[in-house]
Scaffold this active site. Sequence first.
Site, short mmCIF file in Angstrom:
data_model
loop_
_atom_site.label_atom_id
_atom_site.label_comp_id
_atom_site.label_asym_id
_atom_site.label_seq_id
_atom_site.Cartn_x
_atom_site.Cartn_y
_atom_site.Cartn_z
N HIS A 9 6.64 -8.43 -46.97
CA HIS A 9 7.14 -9.66 -47.58
C HIS A 9 6.38 -9.97 -48.86
O HIS A 9 6.55 -11.04 -49.44
CB HIS A 9 7.02 -10.82 -46.58
CG HIS A 9 7.96 -10.69 -45.42
ND1 HIS A 9 7.69 -9.89 -44.33
CD2 HIS A 9 9.18 -11.24 -45.19
CE1 HIS A 9 8.70 -9.96 -43.48
NE2 HIS A 9 9.62 -10.76 -43.98
N GLY A 12 4.64 -8.38 -54.81
CA GLY A 12 3.89 -7.43 -55.63
C GLY A 12 4.00 -6.02 -55.07
O GLY A 12 4.21 -5.05 -55.81
N ASP A 69 -0.47 -1.67 -45.43
CA ASP A 69 -1.56 -2.60 -45.17
C ASP A 69 -2.68 -2.23 -46.13
O ASP A 69 -3.03 -1.06 -46.25
CB ASP A 69 -2.03 -2.58 -43.72
CG ASP A 69 -2.76 -3.87 -43.39
OD1 ASP A 69 -2.11 -4.95 -43.45
OD2 ASP A 69 -3.98 -3.84 -43.11
N SER A 70 -3.17 -3.22 -46.83
CA SER A 70 -4.09 -2.92 -47.92
C SER A 70 -5.11 -4.03 -48.09
O SER A 70 -5.02 -5.07 -47.43
CB SER A 70 -3.29 -2.74 -49.21
OG SER A 70 -2.31 -3.76 -49.36
N ARG A 179 -2.28 2.35 -53.93
CA ARG A 179 -0.90 2.42 -53.40
C ARG A 179 -0.19 3.65 -53.97
O ARG A 179 0.59 4.31 -53.27
CB ARG A 179 -0.17 1.12 -53.76
CG ARG A 179 1.18 0.96 -53.11
CD ARG A 179 1.63 -0.50 -53.11
NE ARG A 179 0.76 -1.32 -52.30
CZ ARG A 179 -0.16 -2.17 -52.78
NH1 ARG A 179 -0.30 -2.35 -54.08
NH2 ARG A 179 -0.95 -2.85 -51.97
#
Length: 195
Positions: A9, A12, A69-70, A179
């Site tokens: 959601h 960015g 997940d970051s 990413r």
Amino acid sequence: MKTLVLATHNKGKIKELTALLDGLVPEIKTAEDLRLIEPPEYGTTFIENATMKAVTAMRACGYACLADDSGLSVNALNGEPGVYSADWAGHPRDFKMAMNLVNDKLGDASDRSAYFTSVLALAFPDGRVETFEGRVNGTLCWPPRGLEGFGYDPIFIPQGHDKTFGEMLLEEKQGMSHRAFATEKLVEYIKNNNH
Ligand code: ITT
């Protein structure tokens, strides 16, 4: 694979992943398109949370789902905020506050090194899950600089560069981001496995 759902959601992340995955699959949908819920994250590692988000979304919609997940890990803070990077921004998300918190906790520490990690989890409708990790090292600056990107980008200067991620246009950040590195591994996997 005809359709891939971006199970996030975060606008960015959607912008970055959509550009990074351009041309890989015929159709990309987002969690918002499919009205998927945002599940609570109870994991203590990026891999756990990414897997949970991808599997939850896949079970809800039946398509292959990709979750990210970051977070930002600060060495002088023993890796914090790490998996709790979004939590430090409170509700509703306020990353000015989160960046201030990082800077306050750092105080006058001489070690300003930090890194971003991204774990991508790809959950297939048959139950298989694959994960891919990317990382970028850098240093933190203060005050924040730049209006590009999202989250903690304005205080993060990737190693070997002078600008923060917040001062880089999308294409420049995509050349060196956590990413982007995770996505490179994902793309290679998909190409090698005929998905
Ligand atoms: P989803 O779970 O829906 O994907 P989220 O924002 O909650 O969205 P995370 O739980 O993975 O995502 O939180 C990671 C946070 O770390 C995120 O909110 C950002 O603020 C920060 N972060 C991750 N990647 C970043 C990047 O490339 N630049 C700046 N901040 C980043």
